[in-house]
Motif scaffolding. Structure first.
Motif, PDB file in Angstrom:
ATOM      1  N   PHE A   1       0.714  -1.204  -0.020  1.00  0.00           N
ATOM      2  CA  PHE A   1       0.001  -0.169   0.041  1.00  0.00           C
ATOM      3  C   PHE A   1       0.824   1.308   0.079  1.00  0.00           C
ATOM      4  N   THR A   2       0.421   2.459  -0.237  1.00  0.00           N
ATOM      5  CA  THR A   2       0.945   3.688  -0.244  1.00  0.00           C
ATOM      6  C   THR A   2       1.066   4.093   1.131  1.00  0.00           C
TER       7      THR A   2
ATOM      8  N   THR B   1      -1.920   5.699   3.100  1.00  0.00           N
ATOM      9  CA  THR B   1      -2.938   5.201   3.925  1.00  0.00           C
ATOM     10  C   THR B   1      -2.783   4.812   5.440  1.00  0.00           C
TER      11      THR B   1
ATOM     12  N   SER C   1     -11.500   5.347  -3.449  1.00  0.00           N
ATOM     13  CA  SER C   1     -10.747   4.212  -3.610  1.00  0.00           C
ATOM     14  C   SER C   1     -10.587   3.973  -5.147  1.00  0.00           C
TER      15      SER C   1
ATOM     16  N   ASN D   1      -7.539  -1.961  -1.676  1.00  0.00           N
ATOM     17  CA  ASN D   1      -7.345  -0.659  -1.277  1.00  0.00           C
ATOM     18  C   ASN D   1      -8.472  -0.150  -0.455  1.00  0.00           C
TER      19      ASN D   1
ATOM     20  N   TYR E   1      -8.759  -2.476   3.009  1.00  0.00           N
ATOM     21  CA  TYR E   1      -7.703  -1.881   3.962  1.00  0.00           C
ATOM     22  C   TYR E   1      -8.391  -0.713   4.569  1.00  0.00           C
ATOM     23  N   LYS E   2      -8.610   0.209   3.906  1.00  0.00           N
ATOM     24  CA  LYS E   2      -9.121   1.393   4.618  1.00  0.00           C
ATOM     25  C   LYS E   2     -10.522   1.013   5.379  1.00  0.00           C
TER      26      LYS E   2
END
Length: 256
Positions: A58-59, A62, A187, A214, A217-218
């Motif tokens: 992930f970036t 996040t 996202s 993503n 995960y968020k």
């Protein structure tokens, strides 16, 4: 009474400043991609979605975005839709301002001695590294800003729709529900603008796989941080006093 002696105003200024700082930081540190499994010290968890396979990468942005969600819901709770819209536009403006001056800084002629100053640290060309880190592509910048604003505007609407049915009860439900809807849009919008219509032209399967990962995960991070939402409420009630805090919540609810 002097204006800045009003605790309500000081609270809003503090929340807005913290919100904007986190939003700007998330954009700038997001250039780094980290491996979640290695960070947690566990074996790689290979996923397979829509025919695409990968690990949990992930970036770095996040890490901060769930805090932005909590801040959004806190401002929404006490200052309503106008408060969230104000800080959202302010944050977007600051992000654009930051990218503008990052662009200018990249194109300043570097000092010759500075370019090789970090060679002992494994960075042969400081200018190239600086440009790579701060010079995010235009499509990524546009995608991030559009997704952020659209997500925030959706979040505030859904929050108040849920609040209409729950009243003062179930703060976790309106916070999680609004995040679930807004981040579903966020996202995918950012990836669509940055990587589908952008120069990389991701195939649909890859777009759906990365967007889904993503989003999950968020949402998991947002759920894990729900206790912070209640801690923020406790702190605000202690700072403003129960009566004033209740008055603000009532006024915010009336904006719906």
């Amino acid at each position: 009474m002097r204006l800045l002696e009003d605790r309500t105003i000081r609270l809003f200024v503090g929340l807005a400043a913290f919100f904007c700082a986190n939003a700007v930081l998330a954009e700038f540190i997001g250039v780094k991609i980290f491996a979640l499994e290695a960070t947690l010290g566990i074996a790689p968890l290979h996923w397979d979605l829509f025919g695409n396979r990968g690990t949990l990468d992930f970036t770095a942005g996040t890490v901060i975005w769930p805090i932005v969600f909590i801040m959004t819901d806190t401002v929404n709770e006490y200052f309503g839709m106008r408060g969230v819209r104000m800080i959202s536009w302010l944050a977007a403006g600051l992000v654009a301002y930051g990218f503008l001056f990052a662009y200018i800084a990249i194109h300043l002629a570097p000092a010759t001695w500075w370019m090789g100053a970090a060679q002992t640290q494994g960075v042969p060309d400081y200018q190239a590294a600086y440009a790579a880190i701060f010079g995010q592509g235009m499509w990524i910048i546009v995608g991030s800003l559009v997704a952020f604003l659209v997500g925030q505007l959706i979040d505030v609407r859904v929050f108040h729709r849920i609040r209409r049915h729950t009243g003062d009860r179930h703060a976790w439900l309106r916070a999680t529900g609004s995040t679930a809807v807004s981040q579903l849009v966020d996202s995918f919008v950012v990836l669509y603008i940055a990587f589908v219509i952008g120069p990389q032209h991701w195939p649909t399967a890859q777009f759906l796989a990365i967007g889904t990962l993503n989003y999950v995960y968020k949402m998991l991070a947002a759920i894990a941080l729900i206790p912070l939402l209640y801690l923020a409420r406790v702190g605000i009630h202690r700072y403003l006093g129960h009566d004033r805090a209740a008055e603000l919540r009532t006024l915010a609810a009336q904006e719906d």
